[in-house]
Design an enzyme around this catalytic site. Sequence first.
Site, PDB file in Angstrom:
ATOM      1  N   VAL A   1       0.858  -1.185   0.000  1.00 45.80           N
ATOM      2  CA  VAL A   1       0.000   0.000   0.000  1.00 45.80           C
ATOM      3  C   VAL A   1       0.892   1.231   0.000  1.00 45.80           C
ATOM      4  CG1 VAL A   1      -2.071  -0.980   1.044  1.00 45.80           C
ATOM      5  CG2 VAL A   1      -0.218  -0.192   2.509  1.00 45.80           C
ATOM      6  N   GLU A   2       0.360   2.341  -0.507  1.00 50.88           N
ATOM      7  CA  GLU A   2       1.177   3.527  -0.730  1.00 50.88           C
ATOM      8  C   GLU A   2       1.663   4.200   0.545  1.00 50.88           C
ATOM      9  OE1 GLU A   2      -3.027   4.613  -2.314  1.00 50.88           O
ATOM     10  OE2 GLU A   2      -1.847   2.810  -1.998  1.00 50.88           O
ATOM     11  N   SER A   3       1.065   3.881   1.683  1.00 47.59           N
ATOM     12  CA  SER A   3       1.522   4.463   2.942  1.00 47.59           C
ATOM     13  C   SER A   3       2.941   4.039   3.292  1.00 47.59           C
ATOM     14  CB  SER A   3       0.575   4.065   4.076  1.00 47.59           C
ATOM     15  OG  SER A   3       0.466   2.660   4.164  1.00 47.59           O
TER      16      SER A   3
END
Length: 517
Positions: A335-337
Amino acid sequence: MTDKIVSMEEAIGLVKDGDTIWINSFSAVASPVELNKALTKRFRETGTPRHLSVYSPFSFSDYVEDSDVEGYICEGAVDRCVIGFFGSLKRTGQCIMDNKIEGYNLPGGVMSHMIRAAACGDTTLATKTGLNLFVDPRIGGYQLNEKSTRELVHYIKTFDGTEKLAYDIPHVDIAFLKASVCDERGNISFRNECGSIDALSVAQATHRNGGKVIVQVLNVVNRNMNPRTVQVPSALVDAIVLCPQQQQITGMEGYYDYICGNYVPTGTVLRACREEMREKVQATSARNSLHTAIAKRAFHELKPDMIVNIGIGIPELIAEEVLDHGLTDDIHLSVESGHTGGFPLGGRAFGVSIGPDTMMDMARQFDFYEGGGLDMCFIGALEVEKSGNVNGHYTKGKLSGIGGFANISQATKKVAFCFTFTAKGLRGTFDGEKVTIEHEGSIPKIVEKVQTFGFSVVNARENNQDIMYITERCVFRLGPNGIVLTEIAPGIDLQTQILDVLGFDIEISPDLKLMEF
């Protein structure tokens, strides 16, 4: 003990009229909720500060109606907001739609790279991300209302003729951060957080500008920490506020080792952790059996050792399929986090992973994404154009924001858009083998012309991407002239439940086959 630990009033008192605030947050991850609430309290009591600008790549509110987190933004303290993804920022979104303040929407990954570039002293960020999309000034759409007249993005050509967009980088005066603990010298650790997002870059950029870095932490430890666990050194910090009431995930009580890297569960324990998160926080988006059909078809695109991004909404179910098939060690979900590996959560816990292999700065994750490192991504879609272009962020009357959508989809080798064929009123069932449509939705998702561009086929063809569009009743792939119908679900009638609903001609593959679930 460091003299940087101060009261909330002293810390928030550092914010002055006209300041630009950068809020380090990924929705419910690392969000400095208490600092924002305190700024609202100060503004209501004193009428100051005013004429603020607020920047954040992702939302930072607490999902509470009329939230005090957004109070100062919507009640007169803020002139403009530049946000990547609005998500929990319902009040702010409405305020912008009502034309009360300036509002701008930029890709979340671009904003992540902007603040890192700001730490280097850059005033603009040149990147290909956003070309031929709504942020491209030749197309337009990132200025969200009549008040929003500032030109924050510029089309340029480099010396070798390469097309890029140049994004203006703000002069940041105030950094709002949330971390786990500080030590007696004021060093900051995120050791019990679900991510640090861009904390170091935000602090570096703000300090370089002579601004103030303000951090809320759960508690203080009376010894120096191992330097490898320090994400923000004391030298960059101006004020620390102890907030024993802060939450690991916004809206969730308790702290859990398996979502912050202190414990990595596997097998049945991992599944038990997933169920616990569902009980503690809304860790899944709304779902039904038609969504399951989409996920099960999409799952067949995965192969061992793939590095995959999982988006919010229907794509969350694909992660569930990976987990239920026991493949979380074979397929690397990200995920981009900043997480890669483990099991990514969804809903209000989007950005959090159970037992990730790594938790890196968000800008580092976007480096990899924008460089085309992902093998595949699964993301949602609000509208798909006959030509293949996609609107992934705009619905009339609702401000969502592009988030990481553009950064992820513009360079990934294989992109699967996952969405229902229609919306608003669609009802049906999937029994594991065939799909039955009981009531058709009133809003078509596949249209002749999308309202705005979050994904461009011009870019896709230039980057030689493999693009597919998966719905509960059929699958399309991007062909030379637009989308091509390649698969139909068992139980679905081609004429009445696909062609007639579309209302316009569509190319049908001569090798049209049944979807496999």
